[in-house]
Design a protein around this motif. Sequence first.
Motif, PDB file in Angstrom:
ATOM      1  N   PRO A 172       0.825  -1.221   0.000  1.00  0.00           N
ATOM      2  CA  PRO A 172       0.000   0.000   0.000  1.00  0.00           C
ATOM      3  C   PRO A 172       0.856   1.267   0.000  1.00  0.00           C
ATOM      4  CG  PRO A 172      -0.899  -1.602   1.532  1.00  0.00           C
ATOM      5  CD  PRO A 172       0.417  -2.166   1.070  1.00  0.00           C
ATOM      6  N   GLU A 173       1.971   1.241   0.753  1.00  0.00           N
ATOM      7  CA  GLU A 173       2.853   2.401   0.805  1.00  0.00           C
ATOM      8  C   GLU A 173       3.516   2.645  -0.550  1.00  0.00           C
ATOM      9  OE1 GLU A 173       2.520   0.542   4.803  1.00  0.00           O
ATOM     10  OE2 GLU A 173       3.050  -0.210   2.808  1.00  0.00           O
ATOM     11  N   GLY A 174       3.904   1.553  -1.216  1.00  0.00           N
ATOM     12  CA  GLY A 174       4.534   1.677  -2.523  1.00  0.00           C
ATOM     13  C   GLY A 174       3.584   2.176  -3.587  1.00  0.00           C
ATOM     14  N   ILE A 175       2.344   1.708  -3.528  1.00  0.00           N
ATOM     15  CA  ILE A 175       1.327   2.165  -4.486  1.00  0.00           C
ATOM     16  C   ILE A 175       1.058   3.647  -4.287  1.00  0.00           C
ATOM     17  CG2 ILE A 175      -1.113   1.988  -5.101  1.00  0.00           C
ATOM     18  CD1 ILE A 175      -0.851  -1.049  -4.478  1.00  0.00           C
ATOM     19  N   SER A 176       0.899   4.069  -3.023  1.00  0.00           N
ATOM     20  CA  SER A 176       0.638   5.473  -2.718  1.00  0.00           C
ATOM     21  C   SER A 176       1.803   6.358  -3.156  1.00  0.00           C
ATOM     22  CB  SER A 176       0.388   5.637  -1.218  1.00  0.00           C
ATOM     23  OG  SER A 176       0.208   6.994  -0.883  1.00  0.00           O
ATOM     24  N   GLU A 177       3.007   5.889  -2.887  1.00  0.00           N
ATOM     25  CA  GLU A 177       4.206   6.643  -3.257  1.00  0.00           C
ATOM     26  C   GLU A 177       4.287   6.856  -4.764  1.00  0.00           C
ATOM     27  OE1 GLU A 177       9.000   6.227  -2.341  1.00  0.00           O
ATOM     28  OE2 GLU A 177       7.786   4.414  -2.576  1.00  0.00           O
ATOM     29  N   ARG A 178       4.031   5.814  -5.526  1.00  0.00           N
ATOM     30  CA  ARG A 178       4.126   5.897  -6.983  1.00  0.00           C
ATOM     31  C   ARG A 178       2.979   6.717  -7.579  1.00  0.00           C
ATOM     32  NH1 ARG A 178       6.683   1.870  -4.991  1.00  0.00           N
ATOM     33  NH2 ARG A 178       8.526   0.928  -5.986  1.00  0.00           N
ATOM     34  N   ARG A 179       1.802   6.597  -7.010  1.00  0.00           N
ATOM     35  CA  ARG A 179       0.682   7.418  -7.485  1.00  0.00           C
ATOM     36  C   ARG A 179       0.972   8.900  -7.282  1.00  0.00           C
ATOM     37  NH1 ARG A 179      -5.179   4.433  -6.912  1.00  0.00           N
ATOM     38  NH2 ARG A 179      -5.816   6.382  -7.895  1.00  0.00           N
ATOM     39  N   SER A 180       1.592   9.232  -6.184  1.00  0.00           N
ATOM     40  CA  SER A 180       1.933  10.619  -5.901  1.00  0.00           C
ATOM     41  C   SER A 180       2.927  11.160  -6.932  1.00  0.00           C
ATOM     42  CB  SER A 180       2.520  10.732  -4.491  1.00  0.00           C
ATOM     43  OG  SER A 180       2.911  12.057  -4.204  1.00  0.00           O
ATOM     44  N   VAL A 181       3.916  10.352  -7.282  1.00  0.00           N
ATOM     45  CA  VAL A 181       4.897  10.756  -8.290  1.00  0.00           C
ATOM     46  C   VAL A 181       4.212  10.967  -9.636  1.00  0.00           C
ATOM     47  CG1 VAL A 181       6.915   9.997  -9.612  1.00  0.00           C
ATOM     48  CG2 VAL A 181       6.839   9.621  -7.153  1.00  0.00           C
ATOM     49  N   LEU A 182       3.314  10.066  -9.995  1.00  0.00           N
ATOM     50  CA  LEU A 182       2.623  10.165 -11.280  1.00  0.00           C
ATOM     51  C   LEU A 182       1.705  11.375 -11.330  1.00  0.00           C
ATOM     52  CD1 LEU A 182       1.834   6.374 -11.842  1.00  0.00           C
ATOM     53  CD2 LEU A 182       3.448   7.791 -13.144  1.00  0.00           C
ATOM     54  N   LYS A 183       1.026  11.674 -10.232  1.00  0.00           N
ATOM     55  CA  LYS A 183       0.150  12.854 -10.182  1.00  0.00           C
ATOM     56  C   LYS A 183       0.948  14.138 -10.406  1.00  0.00           C
ATOM     57  CE  LYS A 183      -2.867  13.192  -6.868  1.00  0.00           C
ATOM     58  NZ  LYS A 183      -3.454  13.122  -5.492  1.00  0.00           N
ATOM     59  N   SER A 184       2.174  14.172  -9.896  1.00  0.00           N
ATOM     60  CA  SER A 184       3.013  15.359 -10.061  1.00  0.00           C
ATOM     61  C   SER A 184       3.520  15.498 -11.492  1.00  0.00           C
ATOM     62  CB  SER A 184       4.216  15.293  -9.102  1.00  0.00           C
ATOM     63  OG  SER A 184       3.795  15.308  -7.757  1.00  0.00           O
ATOM     64  N   ALA A 185       3.669  14.358 -12.184  1.00  0.00           N
ATOM     65  CA  ALA A 185       4.265  14.372 -13.527  1.00  0.00           C
ATOM     66  C   ALA A 185       3.235  14.402 -14.647  1.00  0.00           C
ATOM     67  CB  ALA A 185       5.168  13.149 -13.703  1.00  0.00           C
ATOM     68  N   CYS A 186       1.989  13.998 -14.335  1.00  0.00           N
ATOM     69  CA  CYS A 186       0.984  13.848 -15.389  1.00  0.00           C
ATOM     70  C   CYS A 186      -0.372  14.336 -14.876  1.00  0.00           C
ATOM     71  CB  CYS A 186       0.894  12.383 -15.817  1.00  0.00           C
ATOM     72  SG  CYS A 186      -0.374  12.024 -17.041  1.00  0.00           S
ATOM     73  N   PRO A 187      -0.946  15.367 -15.471  1.00  0.00           N
ATOM     74  CA  PRO A 187      -2.210  15.922 -14.966  1.00  0.00           C
ATOM     75  C   PRO A 187      -3.389  14.973 -15.053  1.00  0.00           C
ATOM     76  CG  PRO A 187      -1.596  16.933 -17.064  1.00  0.00           C
ATOM     77  CD  PRO A 187      -0.419  16.142 -16.605  1.00  0.00           C
ATOM     78  N   CYS A 188      -3.321  13.983 -15.943  1.00  0.00           N
ATOM     79  CA  CYS A 188      -4.443  13.050 -16.077  1.00  0.00           C
ATOM     80  C   CYS A 188      -4.156  11.691 -15.437  1.00  0.00           C
ATOM     81  CB  CYS A 188      -4.805  12.866 -17.553  1.00  0.00           C
ATOM     82  SG  CYS A 188      -3.412  12.483 -18.634  1.00  0.00           S
ATOM     83  N   ALA A 189      -3.138  11.623 -14.592  1.00  0.00           N
ATOM     84  CA  ALA A 189      -2.710  10.343 -14.014  1.00  0.00           C
ATOM     85  C   ALA A 189      -3.826   9.642 -13.250  1.00  0.00           C
ATOM     86  CB  ALA A 189      -1.494  10.555 -13.115  1.00  0.00           C
ATOM     87  N   GLU A 190      -4.500  10.366 -12.347  1.00  0.00           N
ATOM     88  CA  GLU A 190      -5.533   9.737 -11.522  1.00  0.00           C
ATOM     89  C   GLU A 190      -6.701   9.241 -12.368  1.00  0.00           C
ATOM     90  OE1 GLU A 190      -5.993   8.949  -8.088  1.00  0.00           O
ATOM     91  OE2 GLU A 190      -3.830   9.035  -8.379  1.00  0.00           O
ATOM     92  N   GLU A 191      -7.050   9.997 -13.387  1.00  0.00           N
ATOM     93  CA  GLU A 191      -8.136   9.587 -14.271  1.00  0.00           C
ATOM     94  C   GLU A 191      -7.780   8.303 -15.014  1.00  0.00           C
ATOM     95  OE1 GLU A 191     -10.963  11.492 -17.816  1.00  0.00           O
ATOM     96  OE2 GLU A 191      -9.172  12.561 -17.126  1.00  0.00           O
ATOM     97  N   ILE A 192      -6.544   8.216 -15.480  1.00  0.00           N
ATOM     98  CA  ILE A 192      -6.086   7.013 -16.184  1.00  0.00           C
ATOM     99  C   ILE A 192      -6.093   5.811 -15.247  1.00  0.00           C
ATOM    100  CG2 ILE A 192      -4.104   5.927 -17.312  1.00  0.00           C
ATOM    101  CD1 ILE A 192      -3.333   8.732 -18.342  1.00  0.00           C
ATOM    102  N   ILE A 193      -5.546   5.997 -14.057  1.00  0.00           N
ATOM    103  CA  ILE A 193      -5.455   4.892 -13.096  1.00  0.00           C
ATOM    104  C   ILE A 193      -6.840   4.390 -12.710  1.00  0.00           C
ATOM    105  CG2 ILE A 193      -4.750   4.267 -10.752  1.00  0.00           C
ATOM    106  CD1 ILE A 193      -2.454   6.386 -11.110  1.00  0.00           C
ATOM    107  N   GLU A 194      -7.738   5.291 -12.363  1.00  0.00           N
ATOM    108  CA  GLU A 194      -9.076   4.885 -11.938  1.00  0.00           C
ATOM    109  C   GLU A 194      -9.845   4.229 -13.080  1.00  0.00           C
ATOM    110  OE1 GLU A 194     -10.315   4.741  -8.949  1.00  0.00           O
ATOM    111  OE2 GLU A 194      -8.404   5.491  -8.178  1.00  0.00           O
ATOM    112  N   SER A 195      -9.661   4.713 -14.293  1.00  0.00           N
ATOM    113  CA  SER A 195     -10.327   4.101 -15.435  1.00  0.00           C
ATOM    114  C   SER A 195      -9.825   2.681 -15.664  1.00  0.00           C
ATOM    115  CB  SER A 195     -10.095   4.949 -16.691  1.00  0.00           C
ATOM    116  OG  SER A 195     -10.754   4.381 -17.809  1.00  0.00           O
ATOM    117  N   ALA A 196      -8.521   2.493 -15.565  1.00  0.00           N
ATOM    118  CA  ALA A 196      -7.949   1.153 -15.760  1.00  0.00           C
ATOM    119  C   ALA A 196      -8.416   0.194 -14.677  1.00  0.00           C
ATOM    120  CB  ALA A 196      -6.428   1.240 -15.777  1.00  0.00           C
ATOM    121  N   LEU A 197      -8.461   0.668 -13.437  1.00  0.00           N
ATOM    122  CA  LEU A 197      -8.927  -0.175 -12.334  1.00  0.00           C
ATOM    123  C   LEU A 197     -10.390  -0.563 -12.518  1.00  0.00           C
ATOM    124  CD1 LEU A 197      -7.282   1.673  -9.308  1.00  0.00           C
ATOM    125  CD2 LEU A 197      -6.657  -0.587 -10.185  1.00  0.00           C
TER     126      LEU A 197
END
Length: 250
Positions: A172-197
Amino acid sequence: MSLKRSPLPIFLREMFVGVDGCKAGWFTVLVTENNEWEINIFPDVDSIWDKYGTSAIILIDIPIGLRETGHEERNCDRAARKKLDKRASSVFLAPSRQAIYSKDYGEACRINKQITGRSLSRQTWNIIPKIKEVDIFLSKNRSARIRLRETHPEICFWALAGHPMKHPKKTPEGISERRSVLKSACPCAEEIIESALSDYRRKQVKRDDILDALSIAVTAKLGVERGFLSVAETPEYDPHGLCMEIVFAK
Protein backbone atom coordinates in the motif's frame (compact mmCIF):
# COMPACT_ATOMS: atom_id res chain seq x y z
CA MET A 1 -11.43 1.70 -25.56
CA SER A 2 -11.98 5.06 -27.24
CA LEU A 3 -9.56 7.90 -26.80
CA LYS A 4 -10.62 10.04 -23.85
CA ARG A 5 -11.71 13.63 -24.50
CA SER A 6 -10.20 13.82 -27.96
CA PRO A 7 -11.53 16.77 -30.02
CA LEU A 8 -9.28 15.83 -32.95
CA PRO A 9 -8.52 12.46 -34.56
CA ILE A 10 -5.65 10.66 -32.84
CA PHE A 11 -3.50 10.63 -35.97
CA LEU A 12 -3.28 14.43 -35.83
CA ARG A 13 -1.49 14.32 -32.51
CA GLU A 14 1.88 13.13 -31.24
CA MET A 15 1.44 9.82 -29.45
CA PHE A 16 3.63 8.38 -26.68
CA VAL A 17 3.10 4.79 -25.56
CA GLY A 18 4.12 2.89 -22.43
CA VAL A 19 3.94 -0.92 -22.41
CA ASP A 20 4.11 -3.31 -19.46
CA GLY A 21 3.52 -7.04 -19.37
CA CYS A 22 0.38 -8.25 -17.60
CA LYS A 23 -1.48 -11.52 -17.08
CA ALA A 24 -3.66 -10.91 -20.13
CA GLY A 25 -0.71 -10.04 -22.38
CA TRP A 26 0.50 -6.45 -22.59
CA PHE A 27 -1.07 -3.42 -20.92
CA THR A 28 -0.56 -0.11 -22.72
CA VAL A 29 -1.05 3.53 -21.83
CA LEU A 30 -1.02 6.09 -24.63
CA VAL A 31 -0.78 9.81 -23.89
CA THR A 32 -0.68 12.68 -26.36
CA GLU A 33 1.02 16.05 -26.35
CA ASN A 34 -2.27 17.58 -25.14
CA ASN A 35 -2.69 15.00 -22.34
CA GLU A 36 -5.41 13.00 -24.03
CA TRP A 37 -5.04 9.34 -23.31
CA GLU A 38 -6.03 5.79 -24.10
CA ILE A 39 -5.56 2.44 -22.35
CA ASN A 40 -5.62 -1.03 -23.88
CA ILE A 41 -4.68 -4.67 -23.42
CA PHE A 42 -3.06 -6.47 -26.35
CA PRO A 43 -2.32 -10.19 -26.77
CA ASP A 44 1.06 -9.64 -28.44
CA VAL A 45 3.61 -7.06 -29.56
CA ASP A 46 2.58 -7.37 -33.20
CA SER A 47 -0.89 -6.11 -32.24
CA ILE A 48 0.62 -3.19 -30.35
CA TRP A 49 2.68 -2.24 -33.41
CA ASP A 50 -0.32 -2.57 -35.72
CA LYS A 51 -2.22 -0.11 -33.52
CA TYR A 52 0.52 2.28 -32.41
CA GLY A 53 3.32 1.85 -34.93
CA THR A 54 2.92 5.45 -36.09
CA SER A 55 3.47 6.88 -32.61
CA ALA A 56 6.50 9.01 -31.78
CA ILE A 57 7.92 6.40 -29.40
CA ILE A 58 6.92 3.13 -27.73
CA LEU A 59 8.76 2.28 -24.53
CA ILE A 60 8.47 -1.24 -23.16
CA ASP A 61 9.50 -2.97 -19.95
CA ILE A 62 11.29 -6.01 -21.36
CA PRO A 63 14.96 -6.77 -22.12
CA ILE A 64 15.89 -5.84 -25.69
CA GLY A 65 19.33 -6.95 -26.86
CA LEU A 66 20.83 -10.07 -25.28
CA ARG A 67 24.26 -11.54 -24.64
CA GLU A 68 25.27 -14.65 -26.58
CA THR A 69 28.78 -15.09 -25.18
CA GLY A 70 30.78 -14.13 -22.11
CA HIS A 71 30.00 -13.95 -18.42
CA GLU A 72 29.45 -10.19 -18.27
CA GLU A 73 25.89 -9.09 -17.64
CA ARG A 74 24.43 -6.29 -19.72
CA ASN A 75 25.95 -2.94 -18.77
CA CYS A 76 22.51 -1.31 -18.60
CA ASP A 77 21.24 -3.85 -16.04
CA ARG A 78 24.26 -3.34 -13.82
CA ALA A 79 23.98 0.45 -14.09
CA ALA A 80 20.24 0.38 -13.35
CA ARG A 81 20.73 -1.62 -10.16
CA LYS A 82 23.34 0.86 -8.93
CA LYS A 83 20.89 3.74 -9.35
CA LEU A 84 17.97 1.97 -7.66
CA ASP A 85 19.59 1.17 -4.30
CA LYS A 86 17.01 -0.80 -2.28
CA ARG A 87 14.88 -1.37 -5.41
CA ALA A 88 17.87 -2.91 -7.25
CA SER A 89 16.39 -6.43 -7.09
CA SER A 90 13.60 -5.31 -9.42
CA VAL A 91 16.08 -5.44 -12.31
CA PHE A 92 16.37 -9.10 -13.25
CA LEU A 93 19.48 -10.57 -14.81
CA ALA A 94 18.73 -10.73 -18.54
CA PRO A 95 19.05 -14.25 -19.96
CA SER A 96 21.27 -15.18 -22.86
CA ARG A 97 19.60 -15.30 -26.26
CA GLN A 98 20.16 -19.05 -26.51
CA ALA A 99 18.34 -19.59 -23.20
CA ILE A 100 15.12 -17.86 -24.31
CA TYR A 101 14.74 -20.38 -27.13
CA SER A 102 15.06 -23.38 -24.80
CA LYS A 103 12.21 -25.88 -24.57
CA ASP A 104 11.90 -25.92 -20.78
CA TYR A 105 13.19 -24.36 -17.57
CA GLY A 106 15.82 -27.03 -16.92
CA GLU A 107 17.33 -26.66 -20.38
CA ALA A 108 17.23 -22.87 -20.13
CA CYS A 109 19.11 -22.95 -16.81
CA ARG A 110 21.75 -25.33 -18.18
CA ILE A 111 22.31 -23.30 -21.35
CA ASN A 112 22.35 -19.96 -19.56
CA LYS A 113 24.86 -21.19 -16.98
CA GLN A 114 27.07 -22.60 -19.71
CA ILE A 115 27.09 -19.27 -21.55
CA THR A 116 26.94 -16.68 -18.75
CA GLY A 117 28.04 -18.61 -15.68
CA ARG A 118 24.63 -17.97 -14.08
CA SER A 119 21.47 -20.01 -13.81
CA LEU A 120 17.99 -18.50 -14.27
CA SER A 121 15.55 -17.52 -11.56
CA ARG A 122 11.94 -18.62 -11.84
CA GLN A 123 10.98 -14.94 -12.15
CA THR A 124 13.16 -14.57 -15.22
CA TRP A 125 11.87 -17.82 -16.68
CA ASN A 126 8.29 -16.60 -16.28
CA ILE A 127 8.93 -13.57 -18.50
CA ILE A 128 11.02 -15.41 -21.09
CA PRO A 129 8.02 -15.94 -23.43
CA LYS A 130 7.63 -12.15 -23.61
CA ILE A 131 11.38 -11.60 -24.08
CA LYS A 132 11.33 -14.14 -26.91
CA GLU A 133 8.25 -12.52 -28.45
CA VAL A 134 9.91 -9.09 -28.60
CA ASP A 135 13.20 -10.59 -29.83
CA ILE A 136 11.41 -12.31 -32.73
CA PHE A 137 9.38 -9.19 -33.52
CA LEU A 138 12.47 -6.96 -33.74
CA SER A 139 14.35 -9.52 -35.81
CA LYS A 140 11.54 -9.38 -38.38
CA ASN A 141 10.85 -5.65 -38.12
CA ARG A 142 14.18 -3.84 -38.23
CA SER A 143 12.50 -0.47 -38.85
CA ALA A 144 10.72 -0.78 -35.48
CA ARG A 145 14.01 -0.71 -33.58
CA ILE A 146 14.19 3.08 -33.67
CA ARG A 147 10.85 3.60 -31.92
CA LEU A 148 10.40 0.46 -29.80
CA ARG A 149 12.91 0.87 -26.99
CA GLU A 150 13.56 -0.63 -23.59
CA THR A 151 13.01 1.03 -20.25
CA HIS A 152 12.25 -0.11 -16.70
CA PRO A 153 9.43 1.22 -14.47
CA GLU A 154 11.61 1.66 -11.39
CA ILE A 155 14.11 3.65 -13.45
CA CYS A 156 11.20 5.74 -14.76
CA PHE A 157 10.01 6.45 -11.21
CA TRP A 158 13.60 7.16 -10.09
CA ALA A 159 14.01 9.74 -12.86
CA LEU A 160 10.57 11.31 -12.31
CA ALA A 161 11.02 11.61 -8.54
CA GLY A 162 14.75 12.30 -8.48
CA HIS A 163 15.38 9.33 -6.18
CA PRO A 164 14.57 5.59 -5.95
CA MET A 165 11.19 4.62 -4.56
CA LYS A 166 11.31 3.87 -0.85
CA HIS A 167 8.70 1.10 -0.74
CA PRO A 168 8.09 -2.10 -2.77
CA LYS A 169 5.58 -1.46 -5.53
CA LYS A 170 3.00 -4.03 -4.42
CA THR A 171 2.61 -2.65 -0.89
CA PRO A 172 0.00 0.00 0.00
CA GLU A 173 2.85 2.40 0.81
CA GLY A 174 4.53 1.68 -2.52
CA ILE A 175 1.33 2.17 -4.49
CA SER A 176 0.64 5.47 -2.72
CA GLU A 177 4.21 6.64 -3.26
CA ARG A 178 4.13 5.90 -6.98
CA ARG A 179 0.68 7.42 -7.49
CA SER A 180 1.93 10.62 -5.90
CA VAL A 181 4.90 10.76 -8.29
CA LEU A 182 2.62 10.16 -11.28
CA LYS A 183 0.15 12.85 -10.18
CA SER A 184 3.01 15.36 -10.06
CA ALA A 185 4.26 14.37 -13.53
CA CYS A 186 0.98 13.85 -15.39
CA PRO A 187 -2.21 15.92 -14.97
CA CYS A 188 -4.44 13.05 -16.08
CA ALA A 189 -2.71 10.34 -14.01
CA GLU A 190 -5.53 9.74 -11.52
CA GLU A 191 -8.14 9.59 -14.27
CA ILE A 192 -6.09 7.01 -16.18
CA ILE A 193 -5.45 4.89 -13.10
CA GLU A 194 -9.08 4.89 -11.94
CA SER A 195 -10.33 4.10 -15.44
CA ALA A 196 -7.95 1.15 -15.76
CA LEU A 197 -8.93 -0.17 -12.33
CA SER A 198 -12.59 0.08 -13.32
CA ASP A 199 -12.35 -1.24 -16.89
CA TYR A 200 -10.14 -4.27 -16.27
CA ARG A 201 -10.16 -7.06 -13.72
CA ARG A 202 -7.12 -7.71 -11.54
CA LYS A 203 -6.71 -11.14 -13.12
CA GLN A 204 -6.14 -9.27 -16.40
CA VAL A 205 -3.95 -6.42 -15.21
CA LYS A 206 -2.70 -5.80 -11.69
CA ARG A 207 -2.64 -2.46 -9.95
CA ASP A 208 1.15 -2.20 -10.15
CA ASP A 209 1.05 -3.05 -13.87
CA ILE A 210 -1.16 0.01 -14.40
CA LEU A 211 1.20 2.29 -12.48
CA ASP A 212 4.23 0.85 -14.26
CA ALA A 213 2.76 1.32 -17.74
CA LEU A 214 1.72 4.88 -16.90
CA SER A 215 5.21 5.74 -15.62
CA ILE A 216 6.59 4.42 -18.91
CA ALA A 217 4.11 6.44 -21.01
CA VAL A 218 4.95 9.62 -19.08
CA THR A 219 8.65 8.87 -19.61
CA ALA A 220 8.02 8.39 -23.33
CA LYS A 221 6.33 11.78 -23.57
CA LEU A 222 8.94 13.63 -21.53
CA GLY A 223 11.77 11.86 -23.34
CA VAL A 224 10.58 13.04 -26.74
CA GLU A 225 10.20 16.58 -25.37
CA ARG A 226 13.48 16.75 -23.42
CA GLY A 227 15.61 13.91 -24.78
CA PHE A 228 16.37 10.40 -23.61
CA LEU A 229 19.34 9.20 -21.58
CA SER A 230 20.47 5.64 -20.94
CA VAL A 231 21.51 4.38 -17.51
CA ALA A 232 24.70 3.00 -19.11
CA GLU A 233 26.77 5.83 -20.58
CA THR A 234 28.35 3.76 -23.36
CA PRO A 235 25.91 2.15 -25.81
CA GLU A 236 26.47 -1.51 -26.58
CA TYR A 237 24.87 -3.75 -29.17
CA ASP A 238 24.22 -7.47 -29.24
CA PRO A 239 25.24 -9.71 -32.17
CA HIS A 240 21.90 -9.02 -33.87
CA GLY A 241 22.45 -5.27 -33.79
CA LEU A 242 19.95 -4.60 -31.00
CA CYS A 243 20.89 -1.84 -28.58
CA MET A 244 21.16 -3.00 -24.97
CA GLU A 245 19.87 0.02 -23.08
CA ILE A 246 17.46 1.16 -20.40
CA VAL A 247 16.30 4.69 -21.19
CA PHE A 248 14.75 7.45 -19.11
CA ALA A 249 13.79 11.09 -19.72
CA LYS A 250 16.17 13.94 -18.98
